[in-house]
Write an enzyme that holds these catalytic residues in place. Structure first.
Site, mmCIF file in Angstrom:
data_model
loop_
_atom_site.group_PDB
_atom_site.id
_atom_site.type_symbol
_atom_site.label_atom_id
_atom_site.label_comp_id
_atom_site.label_asym_id
_atom_site.label_seq_id
_atom_site.Cartn_x
_atom_site.Cartn_y
_atom_site.Cartn_z
ATOM 1 N N PRO A 2 1.148 2.297 -2.822
ATOM 2 C CA PRO A 2 1.036 3.081 -4.049
ATOM 3 C C PRO A 2 2.217 4.212 -3.981
ATOM 4 C CG PRO A 2 -1.263 2.771 -3.531
ATOM 5 C CD PRO A 2 -0.565 2.239 -2.248
ATOM 6 N N GLU A 3 2.838 4.377 -4.859
ATOM 7 C CA GLU A 3 3.842 5.428 -4.876
ATOM 8 C C GLU A 3 3.341 6.636 -5.547
ATOM 9 O OE1 GLU A 3 7.905 4.204 -5.139
ATOM 10 O OE2 GLU A 3 7.821 2.099 -4.733
ATOM 11 N N LYS A 52 2.132 10.901 -1.789
ATOM 12 C CA LYS A 52 1.239 9.700 -1.657
ATOM 13 C C LYS A 52 -0.050 10.292 -1.222
ATOM 14 C CE LYS A 52 5.254 6.582 -0.659
ATOM 15 N NZ LYS A 52 5.555 5.667 0.066
ATOM 16 N N ARG A 185 3.975 19.955 5.515
ATOM 17 C CA ARG A 185 4.845 19.107 6.316
ATOM 18 C C ARG A 185 5.495 18.192 5.266
ATOM 19 N NH1 ARG A 185 0.515 18.907 10.091
ATOM 20 N NH2 ARG A 185 -0.490 16.745 9.243
ATOM 21 N N ASN A 228 9.375 2.010 -1.913
ATOM 22 C CA ASN A 228 10.280 0.934 -1.866
ATOM 23 C C ASN A 228 11.016 0.855 -3.089
ATOM 24 O OD1 ASN A 228 11.107 -0.059 0.620
ATOM 25 N ND2 ASN A 228 10.198 -1.987 0.049
ATOM 26 N N ARG A 321 11.390 -1.981 6.412
ATOM 27 C CA ARG A 321 10.982 -1.817 4.847
ATOM 28 C C ARG A 321 12.041 -2.736 4.118
ATOM 29 N NH1 ARG A 321 7.191 1.425 2.977
ATOM 30 N NH2 ARG A 321 7.134 0.082 1.258
#
Length: 331
Positions: A2-3, A52, A185, A228, A321
């Site tokens: 999932p984006e 995410k 981060r 992606n 990827r």
């Protein structure tokens, strides 16, 4: 995986149906028993997403952090408020012409998701849906509580709503300090924090690195939420070779990438779809909402002609990827 738009949508679902209520937490699978015992019976205070990752705050300053990873998904069931998520055919979210005309019939995509609904307030309905990269209806919506099916890592329930978590990369109870360390981060997220500061952080992070821009857009420390699909589409829309070192990307192009991400993320959150083609007429937009094959410029189009120049779309691996791009339009 999932984006970012999917995780923001899931967080909003929790905000509407779980925040402000005591939550019964269990672990049917048995792999989250200790964490469930800590959270069980506490009121949920907040639900938020950064990129995410999703963060659910409970009373007593304890948090549940969830990263769905490659295989994770949430199943929602019960009498819950569901977004009227998408502008109708003549009112495309994120595009200039947004008249909001209501549509008589829904449009379902190839994952079974209703991709068109009238704009408006959330509506309460008895549902059982899965929210991951693709949302879809599931049977047994009338059974309560819903049966536990498969490997449910964590079940969160109110008197009216149920959320089952399956297959996450991370499902951990953490302190406020641990949550802050994780967020610190992460790169900027267009839906979190100050917009101007976010843009400056992104531009600076890109232009000080010799790493290929195609890698940087997938680095969650550089920018949060891009995966992606958005990576390939954003680079094509910018006309940018994915192998260009970040420090060689002109500042105006870097700013354009960020602003494009801001726009695409908002469309994704509103529609539930990674819609990356714009300027579509009504029929073309309807087809795009119904089929991924008509929704993107280059993603998943290896070997097919570029929609702009006719050059064959290339497929290669970048950091394990898949990367899709047009060698002519992205010189």
């Amino acid at each position: 995986m999932p984006e970012g738009h999917s995780v923001h949508r899931i967080a909003r679902q929790f905000s509407r149906n779980f925040v402000g209520r005591p939550i019964a937490v269990s672990s049917p699978q048995g792999r989250f028993v200790e964490g469930a015992a800590i959270l069980n019976g506490r009121e949920m205070i907040d639900a938020r997403a950064v990129g995410k990752q999703m963060f659910l705050e409970f009373e007593g300053e304890v948090w549940l952090r969830v990263h769905l990873g490659l295989y994770g998904a949430w199943d929602f069931a019960g009498d819950i408020l569901v977004d009227a998520t998408i502008a109708a055919a003549n009112g495309r979210m994120g595009q200039t012409n947004q008249r909001g005309t209501e549509l008589d019939e829904p449009v379902f995509d190839d994952a079974g998701e209703n991709s068109l609904a009238s704009i408006g307030a959330p509506r309460k309905t008895r549902v059982h849906v899965r929210m991951s990269e693709q949302t879809r209806d599931i049977d047994d919506a009338d059974e309560w509580p819903p049966p536990v099916v498969g490997q449910v890592r964590a079940r969160l329930m109110t008197t009216e709503a149920c959320a089952d978590l399956r297959g996450p990369t991370a499902c951990v109870v953490e302190t406020p300090e641990q949550i802050r360390a994780v967020i610190d981060r992460l790169g900027p997220d267009p839906l979190v924090g100050d917009p101007a500061e976010n843009e400056e952080r992104f531009v600076a992070a890109v232009r000080r690195r010799a790493v290929a821009i195609g890698q940087l857009l997938m680095d969650q420390a550089v920018v949060s939420g891009i995966g992606n699909v958005y990576r390939a589409e954003m680079l094509f829309r910018a006309g940018l070779d994915p192998h260009t070192p970040g420090k060689s990307v002109p500042e105006e192009i870097a700013r354009g990438l960020w602003r494009d991400w801001v726009a695409l993320l908002e469309i994704g959150v509103q529609t539930g779809q990674m819609m990356t083609m714009d300027g579509l007429a009504d029929d073309a937009w309807r087809r795009a909402m119904a089929s991924r094959d008509d929704r993107h410029w280059v993603y998943h189009r290896a070997g097919l002609p570029c929609r702009v120049c006719g050059t064959e779309i290339l497929l290669e691996e970048m950091q394990a990827r898949k990367l899709y791009w047009c060698p002519t339009c992205q010189e």
